[in-house]
Write a protein that holds these residues in place. Sequence first.
Motif, PDB file in Angstrom:
ATOM      1  N   LYS A 127      80.102  75.436  31.034  1.00  0.00           N
ATOM      2  CA  LYS A 127      81.540  75.962  31.626  1.00  0.00           C
ATOM      3  C   LYS A 127      81.478  77.638  31.493  1.00  0.00           C
ATOM      4  N   GLU A 128      81.360  78.000  30.292  1.00  0.00           N
ATOM      5  CA  GLU A 128      81.703  79.306  30.091  1.00  0.00           C
ATOM      6  C   GLU A 128      80.313  80.307  30.854  1.00  0.00           C
ATOM      7  N   GLY A 131      80.208  78.877  35.062  1.00  0.00           N
ATOM      8  CA  GLY A 131      81.229  78.401  35.802  1.00  0.00           C
ATOM      9  C   GLY A 131      81.461  77.122  36.514  1.00  0.00           C
ATOM     10  N   ILE A 132      80.688  76.348  35.794  1.00  0.00           N
ATOM     11  CA  ILE A 132      80.720  74.773  35.998  1.00  0.00           C
ATOM     12  C   ILE A 132      82.065  74.249  35.554  1.00  0.00           C
ATOM     13  N   THR A 133      82.852  73.539  36.477  1.00  0.00           N
ATOM     14  CA  THR A 133      83.937  72.465  35.944  1.00  0.00           C
ATOM     15  C   THR A 133      83.211  71.293  35.572  1.00  0.00           C
ATOM     16  N   THR A 134      82.758  70.287  36.555  1.00  0.00           N
ATOM     17  CA  THR A 134      82.183  69.086  36.332  1.00  0.00           C
ATOM     18  C   THR A 134      80.673  69.126  37.264  1.00  0.00           C
ATOM     19  N   CYS A 157      82.228  67.495  26.385  1.00  0.00           N
ATOM     20  CA  CYS A 157      82.530  68.613  26.872  1.00  0.00           C
ATOM     21  C   CYS A 157      83.359  68.809  28.217  1.00  0.00           C
ATOM     22  N   GLY A 158      83.584  67.575  28.530  1.00  0.00           N
ATOM     23  CA  GLY A 158      84.473  67.462  29.978  1.00  0.00           C
ATOM     24  C   GLY A 158      83.524  67.815  31.063  1.00  0.00           C
ATOM     25  N   LEU A 159      82.194  67.507  31.092  1.00  0.00           N
ATOM     26  CA  LEU A 159      81.499  67.877  32.156  1.00  0.00           C
ATOM     27  C   LEU A 159      81.580  66.870  33.180  1.00  0.00           C
ATOM     28  N   ARG A 161      83.384  63.960  35.634  1.00  0.00           N
ATOM     29  CA  ARG A 161      84.651  63.587  36.379  1.00  0.00           C
ATOM     30  C   ARG A 161      84.376  62.204  36.869  1.00  0.00           C
ATOM     31  N   SER A 164      81.346  60.985  38.992  1.00  0.00           N
ATOM     32  CA  SER A 164      80.102  61.744  38.539  1.00  0.00           C
ATOM     33  C   SER A 164      79.012  60.543  38.419  1.00  0.00           C
TER      34      SER A 164
END
Length: 214
Positions: A127-128, A131-134, A157-159, A161, A164
């Motif tokens: 993410k950091e 810049g990936i959300t999922t 890590c909430g990758l 959704r 997915s």
Amino acid sequence: TQSTRPQRLLNAVQKNATRGDPRSVVKAIDDFCRHKEWAMNVGDEKGCILDSVVSEINPAAVLELGTYCGYSTVRIARLLPPHAKLITLEFNPDFAAIARQVIAWAGLEEKVQLVEGASGDWIPKMKEQFGITTFDLVFLDHWKDRYLPDTKLMEECGLLRKGSVLLADNVICPGTPDYLEYIRSSPRYESRYFKSHLEYTKVEDGLEKSVFKG
Ligand SMILES: O=C(NC/C=C/[C@H]1O[C@@H](n2ccc(=O)cc2)[C@H](O)[C@@H]1O)c1cc([N+](=O)[O-])cc(O)c1O
Ligand SMILES: [Mg+2]
């Protein structure tokens, strides 16, 4: 000095494939692996299943675990819509160097970000750093004992959704028994097995497609 198999595979691409033509790169690798030296690419038979899953999802964000020489990287990236991104993780710097050249020969550098290092280290930083959300699609094709821990890590890590898709290579050969057991018994996934064969052989293998339910 002796060349390595990945170097000989790259030579076959540079000799037989047309620059900027991903299909010819895929064909050159398949011909090399079928007629000259076997290598652990997902291959043409399972590759067609991979193609159909990618085309069905039309993903904007893809994660590939295990680049190796970049065969499946090229197979996936060639089907991505404009502005879609494929991040591929490779642990071995020699393999990464070959894969970069294969991806470049196919003319797909713009769509692919090859990251060197271990999945366990990089997944928490997706993410950091990028810049990936999922991720819409994850293709698992790295060390077979890492499929399960990395899937749990991606969940944490909430990758992932709702919707997915995880697509796992080699669930029969070499096999990923702990991953299969987890993913098929978890209420959080809808799983389906696509029976096929180990690349370039008649041995049974297949891909497991699992949709995360959120
Ligand atoms: O062992 C297999 N694959 C392991 C792949 C590992 C790849 O993933 C990378 N990686 C990247 C990130 C990491 O964190 C760890 C490793 C490694 O550096 C290597 O490039 C395999 C074996 C057979 N077989 O018939 O024996 C067939 C297949 O289709 C296979 O995929
Ligand atoms: Mg594989």
